[in-house]
Design a protein around this motif. Structure first.
Motif, short mmCIF file in Angstrom:
data_model
loop_
_atom_site.label_atom_id
_atom_site.label_comp_id
_atom_site.label_asym_id
_atom_site.label_seq_id
_atom_site.Cartn_x
_atom_site.Cartn_y
_atom_site.Cartn_z
N PRO A 139 0.83 -1.22 0.00
CA PRO A 139 0.00 0.00 0.00
C PRO A 139 0.86 1.26 0.00
CG PRO A 139 -0.67 -1.53 1.74
CD PRO A 139 0.64 -2.01 1.21
N ARG A 140 0.43 2.24 -0.78
CA ARG A 140 1.12 3.52 -0.80
C ARG A 140 0.81 4.30 0.46
NH1 ARG A 140 0.95 5.76 -7.06
NH2 ARG A 140 1.70 3.82 -8.03
N ARG A 141 1.78 5.09 0.90
CA ARG A 141 1.62 5.86 2.12
C ARG A 141 2.07 7.31 1.88
NH1 ARG A 141 -1.22 2.18 3.59
NH2 ARG A 141 -0.80 0.74 5.31
N ALA A 142 1.57 8.19 2.70
CA ALA A 142 2.04 9.58 2.70
C ALA A 142 3.09 9.75 3.79
CB ALA A 142 0.86 10.53 2.95
N GLY A 143 3.93 10.77 3.65
CA GLY A 143 4.94 11.04 4.68
C GLY A 143 6.29 11.27 4.06
N ARG A 196 5.93 3.38 0.46
CA ARG A 196 4.90 2.36 0.66
C ARG A 196 5.11 1.64 1.99
NH1 ARG A 196 4.69 -0.06 -5.58
NH2 ARG A 196 4.58 2.03 -6.53
N ARG A 197 4.08 0.88 2.35
CA ARG A 197 4.21 0.02 3.53
C ARG A 197 4.96 -1.22 3.05
NH1 ARG A 197 5.38 -3.78 7.18
NH2 ARG A 197 4.46 -3.29 9.20
N CYS A 198 6.29 -1.19 3.19
CA CYS A 198 7.14 -2.22 2.63
C CYS A 198 7.38 -3.37 3.61
CB CYS A 198 8.47 -1.59 2.21
SG CYS A 198 8.35 -0.46 0.81
N GLU A 224 5.03 0.68 12.29
CA GLU A 224 4.60 1.05 10.94
C GLU A 224 5.50 2.14 10.35
OE1 GLU A 224 1.96 -0.42 8.97
OE2 GLU A 224 2.65 -1.84 10.49
N THR A 228 7.39 2.05 6.71
CA THR A 228 6.86 2.97 5.69
C THR A 228 8.03 3.69 5.06
OG1 THR A 228 4.80 3.20 6.92
CG2 THR A 228 5.28 4.88 5.29
#
Length: 483
Positions: A139-143, A196-198, A224, A228
């Protein structure tokens, strides 16, 4: 909160029902049974994680199952409580829940790739493919990837592990400077979807063979923020581990398979920092275990500082002359870790068509327009890597003089290698190809051989046999090691 005495009782119970030994890490106990293992999280507080609360261990056991089951099908068998009832302790029974364990299929030691021995090219390619698929699902993540906190935390861990203070502080200063220079670029990558949540802990020990195929498992589950990260930083742990354990050729192979599948050549810009940080993590983990972490600390500094000026090499010639074989042979020896980026026209064409490299394409995929698009993509990838300070090898036929002139103009330090061999040799090689990205047939070879490439000012190498020694002379490099 579970008392330590209660967890000791749980551990004794689990050891008794499994009966084949216990493997201990700093955060887990893994009880070995005949066909499966039971993984128990230790009730410890290590600062960067706190597993002392039963509720936390229960949540993270469930989270570990959910994270890993899709990537390693059949390995994870579910979370089960350890209970105390009228009949005593039981696995999944009635009564008070004392702790939770994760049931997993037991694998032989050689199924884990850190204990597998030498990894051949087929397995390395399949490993890279598994990482590509893992990241595609992530999933893609912001930050911003929390790299500032990661660098500070690792400096503290390095000092606490007893690594030489002056070298730790010097590494941290160099890594901070590298990160500061990359900060705008990392923000652009995050905005483009590469944050992403790798997996978060993607080294060889966390890749196993399931029914002969490599799968990542044991993803970082307790933080997390630490997981991330940019997909390139996730990949870098595997590349660093391969570089240190298997050698640069293995790391280069996986990097280039990954780049060939994804087209994300830009990630090489981050490799000096990412490889360095991954090596530094390994250094302080080794120090904490009472091992000598100094070699890895020095490797971490070398990844940042050992930056030879980038070079551009093009390998051309007819089908079957061994262009790809030569490119892969010399790539680990050229430029910064883990060696040169290899951009192959056949792989680029497959990626643009949306298929894996070994999938055959119809004749319609070889139009003049398609060929032009492949060449533009090769030029763009080379420019991206060279601008990032990384050496590049372009692998294509280059039968048109205009193409040769165009690639030579990409970089001032350019070397062109032109491979030749008798037609009977080329026919036999092309006819015997299996599982390769090239779709060339003997008929396609004959048609190409009938075309005049025009005047050649590249180094002309006889590829009837091993062309690597002559290529190394042309590049003014030491002789290559045996393949």
């Amino acid at each position: 909160m579970a008392a330590p005495a209660a967890q000791r009782q749980v551990a004794e119970f689990l050891a008794g029902i499994t009966g084949q030994g216990v493997v201990e890490t700093h955060i887990s106990l893994v009880f070995l049974g005949e066909g499966e293992v039971l993984k128990l999280k230790k009730a410890v507080d290590l600062g960067f994680l706190d597993f002392t609360a039963l509720e936390t261990r229960a949540r993270l056991i469930a989270h570990e199952q959910a994270l890993n089951a899709p990537n390693a099908p059949g390995l994870y068998l579910g979370a089960v409580p350890v209970t105390r009832g009228a009949g005593g302790l039981a696995l999944g029974g009635e009564g008070e829940v004392l702790d939770w364990v994760l049931r997993m299929r037991r694998l032989p030691a050689q199924a884990f790739l850190d204990a597998h021995g030498a990894l051949d090219w087929v397995l390395l390619d399949r490993m890279a493919d598994a990482v590509v698929e893992l990241h595609a699902r992530a999933p893609r993540r912001a930050g911003d990837g929390a790299m500032d906190a990661t660098l500070a935390g690792n400096r503290a861990a390095g000092l606490a592990a007893g690594l030489p203070e002056a070298e730790v502080r010097a590494w941290h200063k160099e890594a901070l400077a590298a990160h500061e220079a990359l900060r705008p670029w990392l923000a652009q990558r995050a905005a483009a979807g590469f944050l992403r949540r790798c997996h978060g802990d993607l080294h060889l020990g966390n890749i196993c063979l399931l029914d002969g195929a490599p799968h990542a498992f044991d993803a970082l589950e307790f933080d997390e923020a630490l997981a991330t990260i940019d997909v390139g930083y996730d990949l870098a742990f595997l590349l660093m581990d391969l570089d240190q354990r298997q050698g640069r050729a293995a790391a280069n192979r996986v990097m280039n398979r990954h780049l060939g599948r994804t087209g994300d050549v830009a990630l090489v810009r981050g490799l000096p920092l990412w490889l360095s940080l991954r090596a530094f993590i390994r250094a302080h983990v080794a120090g904490k275990r009472g091992q000598d972490g100094v070699p890895l600390l020095r490797a971490a500094r070398a990844y940042l500082s050992a930056r030879p000026a980038p070079r551009l090499v093009a390998v051309g010639g007819l089908q079957g002359t061994g262009k790809s074989w030569l490119a892969r042979r010399i790539a680990p020896l050229l430029g910064a870790a883990p060696g040169a980026v290899v951009l192959r026209s056949d792989e680029t064409r497959k990626r643009l068509a949306g298929v894996p490299p070994e999938t055959r394409l119809p004749e319609g995929a070889y139009t003049a327009e398609a060929n032009a698009a492949v060449f533009v993509e090769l030029q763009a990838g080379a420019h991206e890597a060279l601008t990032a300070g990384h050496s590049v090898i372009l692998d294509a036929m280059f039968q048109r003089q205009a193409e040769r002139e165009a690639v030579a103009a990409l970089h001032p330090d350019f070397t062109g290698l032109w491979l030749t061999a008798p037609m009977e040799v080329l026919r036999a090689r092309v006819a015997g190809r299996r599982g390769d990205a090239s779709d060339a047939t003997p008929a396609i070879l004959e048609a190409a051989a009938a075309r005049d490439p025009g005047p050649l000012d590249w180094h002309i190498l006889d590829a009837t046999h091993d062309s690597a020694p002559d290529a190394m002379k042309a590049l003014d490099l030491p002789p290559p090691p045996s393949p």
